[in-house]
Design a protein around this motif. Structure first.
Motif, PDB file in Angstrom:
ATOM      1  N   LYS A   1      34.526   2.583 -14.122  1.00  0.00           N
ATOM      2  CA  LYS A   1      33.935   1.585 -15.021  1.00  0.00           C
ATOM      3  C   LYS A   1      35.008   0.913 -15.864  1.00  0.00           C
ATOM      4  O   LYS A   1      35.010  -0.316 -16.048  1.00  0.00           O
ATOM      5  CB  LYS A   1      32.899   2.248 -15.917  1.00  0.00           C
ATOM      6  CG  LYS A   1      32.228   1.284 -16.880  1.00  0.00           C
ATOM      7  CD  LYS A   1      31.283   2.002 -17.819  1.00  0.00           C
ATOM      8  CE  LYS A   1      30.670   1.029 -18.829  1.00  0.00           C
ATOM      9  NZ  LYS A   1      29.801   1.729 -19.810  1.00  0.00           N
TER      10      LYS A   1
ATOM     11  N   LYS B   1      28.729  -2.433 -11.619  1.00  0.00           N
ATOM     12  CA  LYS B   1      29.351  -1.370 -12.432  1.00  0.00           C
ATOM     13  C   LYS B   1      28.540  -0.079 -12.433  1.00  0.00           C
ATOM     14  O   LYS B   1      29.041   0.991 -12.032  1.00  0.00           O
ATOM     15  CB  LYS B   1      29.526  -1.859 -13.878  1.00  0.00           C
ATOM     16  CG  LYS B   1      30.654  -2.815 -14.078  1.00  0.00           C
ATOM     17  CD  LYS B   1      30.880  -3.102 -15.555  1.00  0.00           C
ATOM     18  CE  LYS B   1      29.630  -3.661 -16.211  1.00  0.00           C
ATOM     19  NZ  LYS B   1      29.838  -3.987 -17.634  1.00  0.00           N
TER      20      LYS B   1
ATOM     21  N   MET C   1      29.130   3.720 -10.411  1.00  0.00           N
ATOM     22  CA  MET C   1      29.248   4.988 -11.140  1.00  0.00           C
ATOM     23  C   MET C   1      28.269   6.016 -10.569  1.00  0.00           C
ATOM     24  O   MET C   1      28.621   7.185 -10.385  1.00  0.00           O
ATOM     25  CB  MET C   1      28.968   4.762 -12.631  1.00  0.00           C
ATOM     26  CG  MET C   1      30.034   3.972 -13.366  1.00  0.00           C
ATOM     27  SD  MET C   1      29.594   3.680 -15.101  1.00  0.00           S
ATOM     28  CE  MET C   1      29.503   5.372 -15.714  1.00  0.00           C
TER      29      MET C   1
END
Length: 366
Positions: A34, A61, A65
């Motif tokens: 990130k 993003k 993750m």
């Protein structure tokens, strides 16, 4: 450190510790990814002229993750000695997480497309119809995406989708029959949009209130009142009642009465009407029809009925025009020696047989 070799549920303590390490590494790797995206990738795409790379970076993003964490978790779980059923469950669960990440990416991407591309272009266009259509389409598209994502997850978990869809259709029909108001409001929204009954930012009046339209949704319409509150009106109610659209008018009507005193001569009455007519003809904000007529012998005044229309350039323009017309009428009447009337009463006093008689002529307005 023999306790690390202690067996628990078919695995050593060391293997459980490694699982925790994998989970921890997954969290760290996701955070680092990130930071790299925000620090480097965003700056890189910010230098390009197109908005699409910004949209993709912004949407990817959180899903990335989640995917990175799922990969580490999967390797950590598969490093344990698991039964075939548990291995299958882990694989299917991680696949569901992948689909969830894809769902989050798609929702964010679609929303950003509306925010950065569709809505700005709609705001630049002269038509208000696209402003009205965009909010419900945006909501419906998100609903369809979520439904599709849920179906993919269920299919990955070996759920019979065909049987589920059949059940949903039957259940949906039952729900639709049981909730006719919801269906009525949905259809009402489609009618409002297709018929262009009113558009976003239109000033409307209906049986239950008055205000400016802020949003036409799937179920209801939000109206900002002139008291700065929001009224949420079911679309079905708006379709069934009369809706007056003030924003659709091309001009605003002014209808008033100007009273002059009874001492005004016929010649001055003609002059008064000419003055008013000339002022209205010369003012750039006034449009036809213009009507100026001596219509009534009032209780205390000779009444001139005045009717004209003002160009529709907004309420402030309307007030300014009426103010200028009225001020010019006052000025011209004063110069011509024409007096405005106001409520009066005349007393006639007579003395008959030492008794005082008082006669009132005219009536006093209360």
């Amino acid at each position: 450190m023999d306790y690390l070799n202690f067996m628990l549920f078919g695995n050593t303590i060391f293997e459980y510790v490694m699982l925790i390490v994998y989970i921890f590494l997954g969290v760290i790797a996701g955070k680092v990814l990130k930071i790299l995206i925000e620090k480097y990738a965003k700056k890189l795409v910010g230098k390009t002229k197109t908005v699409w790379d910004d949209v993709v970076i912004d949407a990817v993003k959180l899903p990335l993750m989640i995917v990175v964490f799922a990969i580490f978790f999967r390797y950590g779980m598969l490093s344990l000695n698991l039964t075939p059923n548990l291995i299958t469950l882990v694989n299917e669960s991680v696949n569901v997480v992948y689909i969830l990440a894809l769902l989050i990416f798609t929702l964010k991407f679609v929303d950003d497309v509306f925010i950065y591309w569709i809505i700005p272009r709609a705001e630049k266009s002269e038509s208000k119809l696209d402003d009205q259509i965009i909010p419900p389409v945006r909501k419906l598209l998100k609903i369809f995406i979520v439904i599709g994502g849920i179906l993919l997850m269920l299919a990955n978990l070996q759920v019979d989708i065909s049987a589920l869809l059949a059940g949903i259709c039957i259940g949906g029909l039952a729900v639709a029959l049981a909730s006719q108001d919801t269906l009525e409001n949905f259809l009402g929204g489609l009618i409002i949009i297709s018929d262009k009954t009113f558009l976003i930012h239109d000033w409307i009046k209906w049986g239950g209130g008055e205000g400016v339209v802020e949003e036409v949704g799937i179920r209801s319409t939000k109206v900002r009142t002139f008291g700065d509150t929001i009224i949420t009106v079911p679309n079905g109610d708006l379709v069934k009642t009369e809706v007056e659209n003030y924003s659709a008018r091309r001009k605003r009507q002014v209808k008033t009465t100007i009273g002059v005193t009874y001492s005004t001569t016929p010649e001055k009455m003609v002059k008064a009407k000419e003055i008013i007519k000339d002022i209205l003809d010369e003012h750039h904000g006034v449009v036809d029809p213009i009507r100026v007529s001596f219509t009534e012998f009032g209780n205390f005044s000779l009444n001139i009925r005045v009717e004209y229309f003002v160009r529709e350039f907004g309420f402030d323009y309307f007030l300014t025009t009426v103010d200028e017309v009225n001020t010019k009428i006052m000025t011209k009447f004063r110069d011509a020696g024409i007096d405005f009337a106001f409520p009066t009463q005349t007393l006639h006093l007579t003395n008959d047989d030492d008794a005082l008689n008082v006669n009132f002529i005219g009536e006093r307005e209360q």
